[in-house]
Design a protein around this motif. Structure first.
Motif, PDB file in Angstrom:
ATOM      1  N   LEU A 119       0.521  -3.640   6.589  1.00 49.58           N
ATOM      2  CA  LEU A 119      -0.023  -4.031   7.888  1.00 49.58           C
ATOM      3  C   LEU A 119      -0.737  -5.373   7.877  1.00 49.58           C
ATOM      4  O   LEU A 119      -0.847  -6.014   8.925  1.00 49.58           O
ATOM      5  N   ALA A 120      -1.257  -5.766   6.727  1.00 50.18           N
ATOM      6  CA  ALA A 120      -1.955  -7.049   6.613  1.00 50.18           C
ATOM      7  C   ALA A 120      -1.807  -7.537   5.176  1.00 50.18           C
ATOM      8  O   ALA A 120      -1.826  -6.730   4.250  1.00 50.18           O
ATOM      9  N   PRO A 121      -1.664  -8.859   4.993  1.00 46.93           N
ATOM     10  CA  PRO A 121      -1.521  -9.368   3.622  1.00 46.93           C
ATOM     11  C   PRO A 121      -2.816  -9.229   2.833  1.00 46.93           C
ATOM     12  O   PRO A 121      -3.912  -9.244   3.393  1.00 46.93           O
ATOM     13  N   VAL A 122      -2.665  -9.079   1.533  1.00 45.28           N
ATOM     14  CA  VAL A 122      -3.795  -9.025   0.607  1.00 45.28           C
ATOM     15  C   VAL A 122      -3.695 -10.298  -0.217  1.00 45.28           C
ATOM     16  O   VAL A 122      -2.770 -10.470  -1.010  1.00 45.28           O
ATOM     17  N   THR A 177      -8.090  -4.347   2.647  1.00 47.82           N
ATOM     18  CA  THR A 177      -8.335  -5.613   1.973  1.00 47.82           C
ATOM     19  C   THR A 177      -9.623  -6.227   2.515  1.00 47.82           C
ATOM     20  O   THR A 177      -9.960  -6.044   3.686  1.00 47.82           O
ATOM     21  N   GLU A 178     -10.346  -6.907   1.636  1.00 49.78           N
ATOM     22  CA  GLU A 178     -11.590  -7.568   2.047  1.00 49.78           C
ATOM     23  C   GLU A 178     -11.641  -8.980   1.494  1.00 49.78           C
ATOM     24  O   GLU A 178     -11.419  -9.201   0.297  1.00 49.78           O
ATOM     25  N   ASP A 179     -11.932  -9.919   2.369  1.00 49.73           N
ATOM     26  CA  ASP A 179     -12.216 -11.288   1.958  1.00 49.73           C
ATOM     27  C   ASP A 179     -13.681 -11.297   1.561  1.00 49.73           C
ATOM     28  O   ASP A 179     -14.567 -11.131   2.409  1.00 49.73           O
ATOM     29  N   LEU A 180     -13.942 -11.451   0.282  1.00 43.83           N
ATOM     30  CA  LEU A 180     -15.317 -11.343  -0.212  1.00 43.83           C
ATOM     31  C   LEU A 180     -16.220 -12.467   0.291  1.00 43.83           C
ATOM     32  O   LEU A 180     -17.435 -12.278   0.378  1.00 43.83           O
ATOM     33  N   ARG A 181     -15.657 -13.602   0.654  1.00 44.63           N
ATOM     34  CA  ARG A 181     -16.484 -14.702   1.156  1.00 44.63           C
ATOM     35  C   ARG A 181     -16.996 -14.432   2.556  1.00 44.63           C
ATOM     36  O   ARG A 181     -18.143 -14.708   2.881  1.00 44.63           O
ATOM     37  N   THR A 182     -16.115 -13.874   3.410  1.00 50.47           N
ATOM     38  CA  THR A 182     -16.481 -13.685   4.815  1.00 50.47           C
ATOM     39  C   THR A 182     -16.872 -12.245   5.141  1.00 50.47           C
ATOM     40  O   THR A 182     -17.484 -11.987   6.175  1.00 50.47           O
ATOM     41  N   GLY A 183     -16.460 -11.300   4.296  1.00 52.03           N
ATOM     42  CA  GLY A 183     -16.692  -9.888   4.593  1.00 52.03           C
ATOM     43  C   GLY A 183     -15.655  -9.316   5.548  1.00 52.03           C
ATOM     44  O   GLY A 183     -15.722  -8.142   5.909  1.00 52.03           O
ATOM     45  N   ASP A 184     -14.668 -10.111   5.943  1.00 58.76           N
ATOM     46  CA  ASP A 184     -13.619  -9.641   6.846  1.00 58.76           C
ATOM     47  C   ASP A 184     -12.783  -8.572   6.139  1.00 58.76           C
ATOM     48  O   ASP A 184     -12.298  -8.795   5.029  1.00 58.76           O
ATOM     49  N   ARG A 185     -12.639  -7.421   6.788  1.00 53.48           N
ATOM     50  CA  ARG A 185     -11.881  -6.301   6.227  1.00 53.48           C
ATOM     51  C   ARG A 185     -10.768  -5.914   7.181  1.00 53.48           C
ATOM     52  O   ARG A 185     -10.952  -5.927   8.397  1.00 53.48           O
ATOM     53  N   LYS A 186      -9.599  -5.572   6.598  1.00 51.01           N
ATOM     54  CA  LYS A 186      -8.444  -5.143   7.391  1.00 51.01           C
ATOM     55  C   LYS A 186      -7.739  -4.013   6.653  1.00 51.01           C
ATOM     56  O   LYS A 186      -7.659  -4.029   5.419  1.00 51.01           O
ATOM     57  N   VAL A 187      -7.207  -3.078   7.419  1.00 46.63           N
ATOM     58  CA  VAL A 187      -6.349  -2.062   6.815  1.00 46.63           C
ATOM     59  C   VAL A 187      -5.044  -2.766   6.472  1.00 46.63           C
ATOM     60  O   VAL A 187      -4.376  -3.313   7.340  1.00 46.63           O
ATOM     61  N   SER A 188      -4.704  -2.763   5.194  1.00 51.15           N
ATOM     62  CA  SER A 188      -3.499  -3.475   4.759  1.00 51.15           C
ATOM     63  C   SER A 188      -2.294  -2.556   4.614  1.00 51.15           C
ATOM     64  O   SER A 188      -1.162  -3.028   4.649  1.00 51.15           O
ATOM     65  N   ALA A 189      -2.528  -1.246   4.444  1.00 49.30           N
ATOM     66  CA  ALA A 189      -1.399  -0.316   4.327  1.00 49.30           C
ATOM     67  C   ALA A 189      -1.897   1.113   4.507  1.00 49.30           C
ATOM     68  O   ALA A 189      -3.068   1.415   4.259  1.00 49.30           O
ATOM     69  N   THR A 190      -0.983   1.966   4.947  1.00 46.84           N
ATOM     70  CA  THR A 190      -1.230   3.413   4.986  1.00 46.84           C
ATOM     71  C   THR A 190       0.024   4.106   4.455  1.00 46.84           C
ATOM     72  O   THR A 190       1.129   3.557   4.531  1.00 46.84           O
ATOM     73  N   ALA A 191      -0.177   5.307   3.929  1.00 41.00           N
ATOM     74  CA  ALA A 191       0.960   6.078   3.420  1.00 41.00           C
ATOM     75  C   ALA A 191       0.559   7.534   3.273  1.00 41.00           C
ATOM     76  O   ALA A 191      -0.633   7.862   3.197  1.00 41.00           O
ATOM     77  N   PHE A 192       1.570   8.391   3.227  1.00 42.27           N
ATOM     78  CA  PHE A 192       1.388   9.781   2.838  1.00 42.27           C
ATOM     79  C   PHE A 192       2.191   9.987   1.560  1.00 42.27           C
ATOM     80  O   PHE A 192       3.349   9.567   1.475  1.00 42.27           O
ATOM     81  N   VAL A 193       1.564  10.615   0.582  1.00 44.82           N
ATOM     82  CA  VAL A 193       2.210  10.910  -0.690  1.00 44.82           C
ATOM     83  C   VAL A 193       2.179  12.417  -0.876  1.00 44.82           C
ATOM     84  O   VAL A 193       1.147  13.053  -0.642  1.00 44.82           O
ATOM     85  N   THR A 194       3.294  12.992  -1.279  1.00 44.64           N
ATOM     86  CA  THR A 194       3.343  14.419  -1.571  1.00 44.64           C
ATOM     87  C   THR A 194       3.297  14.604  -3.079  1.00 44.64           C
ATOM     88  O   THR A 194       4.112  14.020  -3.807  1.00 44.64           O
ATOM     89  N   MET A 195       2.339  15.386  -3.527  1.00 47.74           N
ATOM     90  CA  MET A 195       2.155  15.680  -4.948  1.00 47.74           C
ATOM     91  C   MET A 195       2.386  17.167  -5.183  1.00 47.74           C
ATOM     92  O   MET A 195       2.036  17.991  -4.332  1.00 47.74           O
ATOM     93  N   VAL A 196       2.934  17.498  -6.332  1.00 51.82           N
ATOM     94  CA  VAL A 196       3.147  18.888  -6.729  1.00 51.82           C
ATOM     95  C   VAL A 196       2.308  19.160  -7.968  1.00 51.82           C
ATOM     96  O   VAL A 196       2.323  18.366  -8.921  1.00 51.82           O
TER      97      VAL A 196
END
Length: 179
Positions: A64-67, A95-114
């Motif tokens: 969703l957003a570059p890192v 993701t967070e730009d440490l200089r500015t504090g700007d944060r964005k969701v860069s990805a989401t997913a569902f993982v199935t584990m057994v």
């Protein structure tokens, strides 16, 4: 087996994005982010089941957003739903730009584990219960996602049979591929 709240499996991993982790655009390799997602999802599932786990599937990972190099990537995961031996794990990468504090969701997913026993056979897992509105929203949508995964697995098996292990489209007649 006692049920557990979603929050009991919460796992968080933060990493600094360095030049070796990035592509020619100066952004995190997608495969590297996917490795972080799988790692954190596995830890969350292990925490929930208190058993060894393996990845059964990963739903689409939407970037969703570059890192960028120099940023941090914070990957959070928790078990949202369980079946008999499997667990659905929701993963969010920020993701967070440490200089500015700007944060964005860069990805989401569902993982199935057994979960696996000591003989590497599937083993029953405790049920999970949601507490927050967000957890309830994810929990309520899980049966529909599970049905979709089941259908997707069926189609994947059909493709595996159709394509097999050979390359029928590969011609071995001595011609160059550029011809």
């Amino acid at each position: 087996m006692k049920s557990k709240p979603c929050i009991a499996s919460l796992t968080v991993k933060t990493s600094h994005v360095l030049p070796p982790d990035t592509n020619t655009h100066g952004t995190l390799f997608g495969g590297t982010l996917m490795a972080h997602i799988d790692d954190v999802a596995a830890i969350a599932a292990y925490r929930h089941a208190r058993q060894l786990v393996v990845t059964a599937s990963t739903d689409s990972v939407d970037f969703l957003a570059p890192v960028k190099v120099g940023d941090t990537i914070c990957v959070e995961a928790f078990v949202t739903w369980t079946s008999n031996t499997s667990m659905e794990v929701f993963v969010k990468a920020v993701t967070e730009d440490l200089r500015t504090g700007d944060r964005k969701v860069s990805a989401t997913a569902f993982v199935t584990m057994v979960a696996l026993d000591d003989n590497k056979q599937p083993i029953e897992v405790p049920e999970v219960f949601p507490e927050s509105p967000e957890e309830k929203w994810l929990y309520d949508g899980a049966p529909q996602r599970a049905a979709y995964r089941k259908e997707r697995l069926k189609r994947s098996k059909e493709m595996a049979v159709a394509f097999g292990t050979d390359y029928p489209w590969f011609r071995n007649d001595g011609r160059n591929f550029d011809e």
